[in-house]
Design a protein around this motif. Structure first.
Motif, mmCIF file in Angstrom:
data_model
loop_
_atom_site.group_PDB
_atom_site.id
_atom_site.type_symbol
_atom_site.label_atom_id
_atom_site.label_comp_id
_atom_site.label_asym_id
_atom_site.label_seq_id
_atom_site.Cartn_x
_atom_site.Cartn_y
_atom_site.Cartn_z
ATOM 1 N N LYS A 6 21.186 35.044 64.733
ATOM 2 C CA LYS A 6 22.565 34.995 64.235
ATOM 3 C C LYS A 6 23.412 34.215 65.241
ATOM 4 O O LYS A 6 24.004 34.806 66.151
ATOM 5 N N PRO A 7 23.439 32.911 65.113
ATOM 6 C CA PRO A 7 24.132 32.097 66.104
ATOM 7 C C PRO A 7 25.613 32.448 66.205
ATOM 8 O O PRO A 7 26.289 32.631 65.196
ATOM 9 N N GLY A 8 26.091 32.550 67.436
ATOM 10 C CA GLY A 8 27.496 32.879 67.665
ATOM 11 C C GLY A 8 28.216 31.760 68.393
ATOM 12 O O GLY A 8 27.602 30.854 68.959
ATOM 13 N N PRO A 34 29.087 27.706 66.491
ATOM 14 C CA PRO A 34 27.779 28.285 66.181
ATOM 15 C C PRO A 34 26.787 27.215 65.707
ATOM 16 O O PRO A 34 27.144 26.319 64.938
ATOM 17 N N GLY A 69 30.770 35.055 69.907
ATOM 18 C CA GLY A 69 30.765 35.529 68.531
ATOM 19 C C GLY A 69 32.066 36.195 68.136
ATOM 20 O O GLY A 69 32.071 37.129 67.319
ATOM 21 N N ASP A 82 25.043 39.665 73.915
ATOM 22 C CA ASP A 82 23.959 39.245 73.025
ATOM 23 C C ASP A 82 23.550 37.806 73.348
ATOM 24 O O ASP A 82 23.709 36.891 72.554
ATOM 25 N N GLU A 157 16.410 37.780 69.877
ATOM 26 C CA GLU A 157 17.322 37.404 68.797
ATOM 27 C C GLU A 157 18.768 37.281 69.280
ATOM 28 O O GLU A 157 19.682 37.927 68.761
ATOM 29 N N GLU A 159 22.576 35.828 70.139
ATOM 30 C CA GLU A 159 23.608 34.992 69.518
ATOM 31 C C GLU A 159 23.663 33.629 70.199
ATOM 32 O O GLU A 159 23.974 32.623 69.562
ATOM 33 N N THR A 192 22.615 28.633 68.579
ATOM 34 C CA THR A 192 23.649 28.206 69.508
ATOM 35 C C THR A 192 23.005 28.176 70.882
ATOM 36 O O THR A 192 22.452 29.175 71.328
#
Length: 356
Positions: A6-8, A34, A69, A82, A157, A159, A192
């Motif tokens: 979940k790219p932030g 992101p 994020g 994260d 996983e 960000e 990211t």
């Protein structure tokens, strides 16, 4: 099972970091969108590694805010952020297998041994190391160890993926290969990523955007093409691409271009808002054209003081009224010998007006 990345975004708002009386970062602001790979580039001591460590939570700002994020993480420890980091030394445990190294962070976070092993296997598959789970780091090449370090970061996983001089321990040929692998993986997964290097070519090759730092501040930010073709200062021009910095004069200009005189030659360049009068011009080494024994060429006179053959190109040092010039010429079948008198003209691209 599959990784859920979940790219932030990363945002610095007026961040300053001091160590006693020494200011490592001075009022720095930027935004990383992101899914982008952004490189922090600059000479030693410019503040790029301190900036990366503040994103990681290994250092905390003296003032300002850091958001990841959309969440304010300014005062959060590294364990509560994260993000995952790939270190310059890879930091692999020599007594653990590849699989155990990749699974280590997952096991520490409380995941069952079975699930951690499955995630580790998937992470190794992402970096092209299927079947390497039972090997020791000592049985791998430098490039393979690098990929294990990336897999270990990805399985968490994050960000944001942080890479601190990730290719510095590899030889030149392997560096090119692995940087392509990192870039391909980043784009494939939509990560990211924040990448730190002092290598200009590396930064140009992998980045969506580059933040060039110098003396604790941002000297210029932009795409690789923007930084190379339109450097904002003599520092940027010289640091990225070995530009020749020469004196010129803006004679007149229209809405877009300036008519610039450089010694006996005139050329049109984007005026960039500069006023008429003395100016500086950055000229890329391969934008300087040398001609020998051609009376039809009305160029700036010069003399080749040194010539070096480098396979697909020749590097020249040229003495001229503009000063000493560094020239890259790809016409290897028409080499000019040291000591030769030559005429200098310029290509239509690779020149830019810059601030003094």
């Amino acid at each position: 099972m599959s990784l859920h990345l979940k790219p932030g975004s990363v945002v610095f708002e007026n961040v300053t970091k001091k160590y006693g009386a020494v200011t490592a970062i001075n009022d720095v602001s930027f935004t990383i969108e992101p899914g982008n790979l952004v490189t922090l580039l600059g000479p030693s001591g410019c503040g790029k590694t301190t900036t990366l460590r503040m994103i990681a939570g290994l250092e905390h700002p003296t003032s300002g805010r850091i958001l990841i994020g959309g969440k304010d993480v300014t005062n959060l420890p590294a364990t509560d952020r994260d993000v995952s980091m790939v270190f310059q030394s890879y930091a692999l445990f020599p007594h653990m297998t590849v699989g155990e190294n990749v699974a280590y962070g997952l096991s520490v976070s409380g995941l069952s041994k079975k699930e951690a092993a499955e995630r580790a296997k998937e992470g190794l598959s992402l970096v092209g190391l299927e079947g390497y789970e039972t090997r020791l780091p000592s049985e791998l090449s430098g490039g393979q160890q690098q990929r294990v370090a990336v897999a270990r970061a990805l399985v968490l996983e994050p960000e944001v993926l942080l890479l601190d001089e990730p290719l510095s321990n590899l030889d030149a040929k392997l560096r090119r290969k692995v940087r392509e692998e990192i870039r391909d993986l980043q784009q494939k997964l939509g990560l990211t990523a924040v990448y730190v290097t002092h290598d200009q070519e590396e930064a140009l090759a992998v980045s969506d955007r580059i933040i060039v730092m110098n003396r604790s501040v941002i000297a210029q930010e932009g795409t690789p093409r923007e930084l190379y073709e339109t450097p904002a200062s003599s520092f940027i021009a010289d640091f990225i691409g070995d530009a020749n910095l020469v004196e010129g004069e803006i004679l007149d200009q229209d809405d877009t271009n300036a008519n610039v005189r450089i010694d006996t030659l005139q050329c049109k360049l984007p005026h960039r808002g500069f006023s008429n009068g003395p100016t500086k011009v950055a000229i890329r080494p391969d934008s300087i054209l040398l001609e020998q024994n051609n009376p039809e060429i009305n160029g700036i006179k010069g003399n080749v003081t040194h010539a070096s053959y480098l396979g697909n190109q020749i590097h020249y040092s040229v003495d001229s009224s503009l000063g000493e010039l560094f020239v890259v010429d790809y016409r290897i079948d028409n080499a000019i010998a040291a000591g030769s008198d030559i005429s200098i003209t310029f290509a239509t691209k690779g020149m830019s007006l810059i601030a003094s």
